[in-house]
Design a protein around this motif. Structure first.
Motif, PDB file in Angstrom:
ATOM      1  N   ARG A 288       0.829  -1.204   0.000  1.00  0.00           N
ATOM      2  CA  ARG A 288       0.000   0.000   0.000  1.00  0.00           C
ATOM      3  C   ARG A 288       0.864   1.255   0.000  1.00  0.00           C
ATOM      4  NH1 ARG A 288      -4.840  -0.026   4.133  1.00  0.00           N
ATOM      5  NH2 ARG A 288      -6.063   0.746   2.411  1.00  0.00           N
ATOM      6  N   GLY A 342      -8.915   2.550  -2.131  1.00  0.00           N
ATOM      7  CA  GLY A 342      -8.216   2.979  -0.918  1.00  0.00           C
ATOM      8  C   GLY A 342      -9.136   3.681   0.051  1.00  0.00           C
ATOM      9  N   LEU A 359      -4.456   6.335   1.766  1.00  0.00           N
ATOM     10  CA  LEU A 359      -3.976   4.945   1.601  1.00  0.00           C
ATOM     11  C   LEU A 359      -4.628   4.325   0.380  1.00  0.00           C
ATOM     12  CD1 LEU A 359      -4.233   3.696   5.296  1.00  0.00           C
ATOM     13  CD2 LEU A 359      -2.127   4.004   4.035  1.00  0.00           C
ATOM     14  N   PRO A 361      -3.807   0.968  -2.930  1.00  0.00           N
ATOM     15  CA  PRO A 361      -2.900  -0.080  -3.391  1.00  0.00           C
ATOM     16  C   PRO A 361      -1.805   0.459  -4.292  1.00  0.00           C
ATOM     17  CG  PRO A 361      -5.196  -0.738  -3.668  1.00  0.00           C
ATOM     18  CD  PRO A 361      -5.199   0.706  -3.330  1.00  0.00           C
TER      19      PRO A 361
END
Length: 361
Positions: A288, A342, A359, A361
Motif C-alpha cells: 500500500r 483505498g 492509503l 494499493p
C-alpha cells in the motif's frame, strides 16, 4: 412420496419452460396446498383411529403451514376450505364410529374449514400490507433517483455555463492587477478564484459517482514533487516533502489524485497560520501507498470529526483568512480514494493540528 415427487417435477418444468404462464404456476401452487392438507389429514386420520381430538391436532399443523407460507386470494382459499371440509365429512361419515362421534366430527370439520379460512386471510392481510409498503418504498426510491439525476443535470449545466464568464473575470482582473496592484482588484481576483473552485467542486461531485476511473502507472515521487512545488509557488508557504524511497510507482488517475492532494494541502494552508510548516510525506507500506498531509493549525473539534466527509457537510468552517467552504472538498477526496480501492483517514486535535492520510494499493 409419489405425490411430492410429482409436484417437484411439475413445478421444475413449469419454472423452466413456462416461466410466464401465471395460470399454470397458480394451478400447481393450489395443487400443492391441497396435497399438503390431504397428507396432514390422512396421516392424522390413520393414526387417530377417528378420535376427534387426535385428528384435529395433526390436521391443524397442515392448516397452519398452508396459512403461513401461502398468500391466496379470497375465492381460492374459500374453495379449498370447502373442499377439505367435504373430504373430512365424507371420511368421518364412512368411518365405523357411533352417530354421536360422527356428529362431533362433522362439527369439527366446520371449525377446521373456518380456521383455515380465517388464518389464511389474516396472514394474507399482513403479507399484502408488507407488499404494498415495499412497492411504495420502491416507487419513492425511483422518484428520488429521478430527482437526483435531474438535480445533477441542472447543476452540471449551471456550473458549466458559469465557468466561462468566471474565467474571463479572473483573466481580466489578473491582467489589471498586474498592471496596477490595487486592493480592490485583488478582492475581485480572489472572489473569482473562490467561485471557480466552488464550481469545480460541484462538477467534480457530479462526475465522481458516474465516471469510470482510468488509471496508469504513475511515478509518485515526481508527481508529489511537482504538486508541492506548484503550491509553494502559488501560496508562498513553507511546504516540506519527505520521500521514503527514490522511486515509488502506483496505478492511479493522475488528475484525480492531484485533486485529492490539492484539497488536503489547501485545507492545511487554510487552517494554519502563515508561519507554520506543512509536512507532506510519501512511503510504501507492504503493498500500500501512504501519503500524509500534516499541519500544525487549529485542528478539528472532536464533535465535527464524524461529519467532515459528508456531502455539503455542516462541519465546514471559514479559513483563518476568511476563506469560504461549501463542504464538498473532503467528500470528493474520499470518493476518489474509494474509486482507487483505498481510503482517506483523519487524525486531529483542536489547536494542535490535523493529519490526513491517503492509503491506496
Amino acid at each position: 412420496m409419489c405425490g411430492t415427487f410429482f409436484l417437484l417435477v411439475s413445478s421444475s418444468v413449469t419454472l423452466k419452460f413456462y416461466q410466464n404462464n401465471q395460470l399454470l404456476k397458480k394451478g400447481i401452487t393450489i395443487l400443492f396446498i391441497v396435497f399438503l392438507l390431504l397428507v396432514s389429514f390422512s396421516a392424522s386420520y390413520t393414526v387417530s383411529m377417528h378420535n376427534t381430538k387426535n385428528t384435529l391436532t395433526l390436521f391443524l399443523i397442515g392448516i397452519a403451514t398452508v396459512s403461513l407460507f401461502f398468500a391466496l386470494e379470497y375465492i381460492e382459499i374459500t374453495l379449498i376450505a370447502i373442499f377439505i371440509t367435504l373430504v373430512y365429512w365424507l371420511s368421518m361419515i364412512s368411518a365405523t364410529i357411533s352417530f354421536e362421534d360422527k356428529m362431533m366430527n362433522v362439527f369439527a370439520g366446520v371449525i377446521l374449514g373456518f380456521i383455515l379460512l380465517c388464518f389464511s386471510r389474516y396472514s394474507y392481510f399482513f403479507k399484502s400490507q408488507h407488499f404494498v409498503r415495499l412497492k411504495q418504498l420502491e416507487e419513492k426510491n425511483l422518484e428520488v433517483e429521478k430527482l437526483h439525476a435531474q438535480q445533477g443535470e441542472i447543476l452540471g449545466f449551471v456550473a458549466h455555463d458559469l465557468r466561462n464568464p468566471l474565467h474571463n473575470i479572473e483573466a481580466l482582473s489578473t491582467l489589471l492587477y498586474n498592471e496596477d496592484p490595487k486592493e480592490e482588484l485583488k478582492h475581485i481576483l480572489t472572489a473569482s478564484q473562490q467561485a471557480k473552485n466552488i464550481i469545480n467542486d460541484l462538477l467534480e461531485a457530479i462526475k465522481t459517482d458516474k465516471i469510470q476511473l482510468d488509471t496508469q502507472a504513475l511515478n509518485l515521487n515526481s508527481f508529489l514533487t511537482s504538486t508541492v512545488e506548484k503550491w509553494k509557488t502559488n501560496s508562498k508557504r513553507d511546504l516540506i516533502l519527505h520521500l521514503d524511497e527514490d522511486k515509488i510507482y502506483a496505478h492511479a488517475n493522475a488528475s484525480k489524485l492531484e485533486r485529492v492532494l490539492d484539497n488536503l494541502i489547501s485545507n492545511a494552508i487554510k487552517f494554519s497560520s502563515d508561519d507554520k510548516i506543512i509536512n507532506i510525506s510519501l512511503r510504501k507500506i507492504a503493498k500500500r501507498i501512504e501519503i500524509k498531509v500534516k499541519d500544525d493549525g487549529i485542528g478539528i473539534p472532536k464533535e465535527l470529526l464524524s461529519y467532515i466527509f459528508q456531502q455539503f457537510s455542516q462541519a465546514g468552517r471559514k479559513g483563518l483568512h476568511g476563506e469560504q467552504s461549501i463542504g464538498l472538498g473532503l467528500h470528493i477526496s474520499q470518493k476518489i480514494m474509494q474509486q482507487h480501492g483505498g481510503e482517506l483517514l483523519v487524525e486531529s486535535e483542536e489547536n494542535k493540528g490535523t493529519t490526513f492520510t491517503v492509503l491506496f494499493p
